[in-house]
Design an enzyme around this catalytic site. Sequence first.
Site, PDB file in Angstrom:
ATOM      1  N   ASP A  23       0.860  -1.182   0.000  1.00 16.10           N
ATOM      2  CA  ASP A  23       0.000   0.000   0.000  1.00 16.10           C
ATOM      3  C   ASP A  23       0.898   1.234   0.000  1.00 16.10           C
ATOM      4  O   ASP A  23       1.773   1.370   0.859  1.00 16.10           O
ATOM      5  CB  ASP A  23      -0.897   0.024   1.240  1.00 16.10           C
ATOM      6  N   ASP A  39     -13.394  -4.189  -2.294  1.00 12.00           N
ATOM      7  CA  ASP A  39     -13.283  -4.011  -0.848  1.00 12.00           C
ATOM      8  C   ASP A  39     -14.614  -4.412  -0.226  1.00 12.00           C
ATOM      9  O   ASP A  39     -15.630  -3.740  -0.425  1.00 12.00           O
ATOM     10  CB  ASP A  39     -12.945  -2.559  -0.508  1.00 12.00           C
TER      11      ASP A  39
END
EC number: 4.3.2.10
Length: 258
Positions: free
Chosen positions: A11, A130
């Site tokens: 990330d 997600d």
Amino acid sequence: MLAKRIIPCLDVKDGQVVKGVQFRNHEIIGDIVPLAQRYAQEGADELVFYDITASSDGRVVDKSWVARVAEVIDIPFCVAGGIKSVEDASQILTFGADKISINSPALADPTLITRLADRYGVQCIVVGIDTWYDTESDSYQVYQFTGDEKRTKATTWQTEDWVKEVQLRGAGEIVLNMMNQDGVRNGYDLRQLQQMRAICHVPLIASGGAGTPDHFLEAFRDADVDGALAASVFHKKIINIGELKKYLSEQGVEIRVC
């Protein structure tokens, strides 16, 4: 049978690799390029880079580090972050990425999936999802803008319906980011993976919850996923990728051993 894949996830925020828990409270892990090199040397099958605030900030992933990564690793890598057009994708692929992944932009404009697949082929178009398990309704809900906890919000999509939809539109691979499990290291959500595996006819990648080698084994053996993505266990050197792959091979998992 195709070999199962081990995929470290990096990330990226403000040019550095970060990691949070359940997509919140991110801490800085380190620089992008050295981490990418380390994982390639340890035996990762591919890498995934998420510029986690690109979509919520209304910008495209920073391309400068994409080119630097491409220069130093010899394994495939996928890049995500604010890719909203064929032109955005073209730049990322030109800088050296092998795949591009779209998440919030696909929710805003599902036709983007088809346009990208038509232009570049389904093999390099990944859709990230997600997904949050809501205990009250006993259902899985798709969220967007999850890179910024102030802007994160639920969509109207149930995860199962969105998994079906993105396949119809041309997704070549799906990464299921299970938000409840993210960074907690208590195992992947096998129930959710099994449910989505039953309706997913493209490669399915599990993401969120890996804490031990057995968690990877369970995802491959019990949910038949094609790849397992993890972050904190690799960043913090809790699990070595080469040793993990040796263990999985010993347990009968078809995997490329270094």
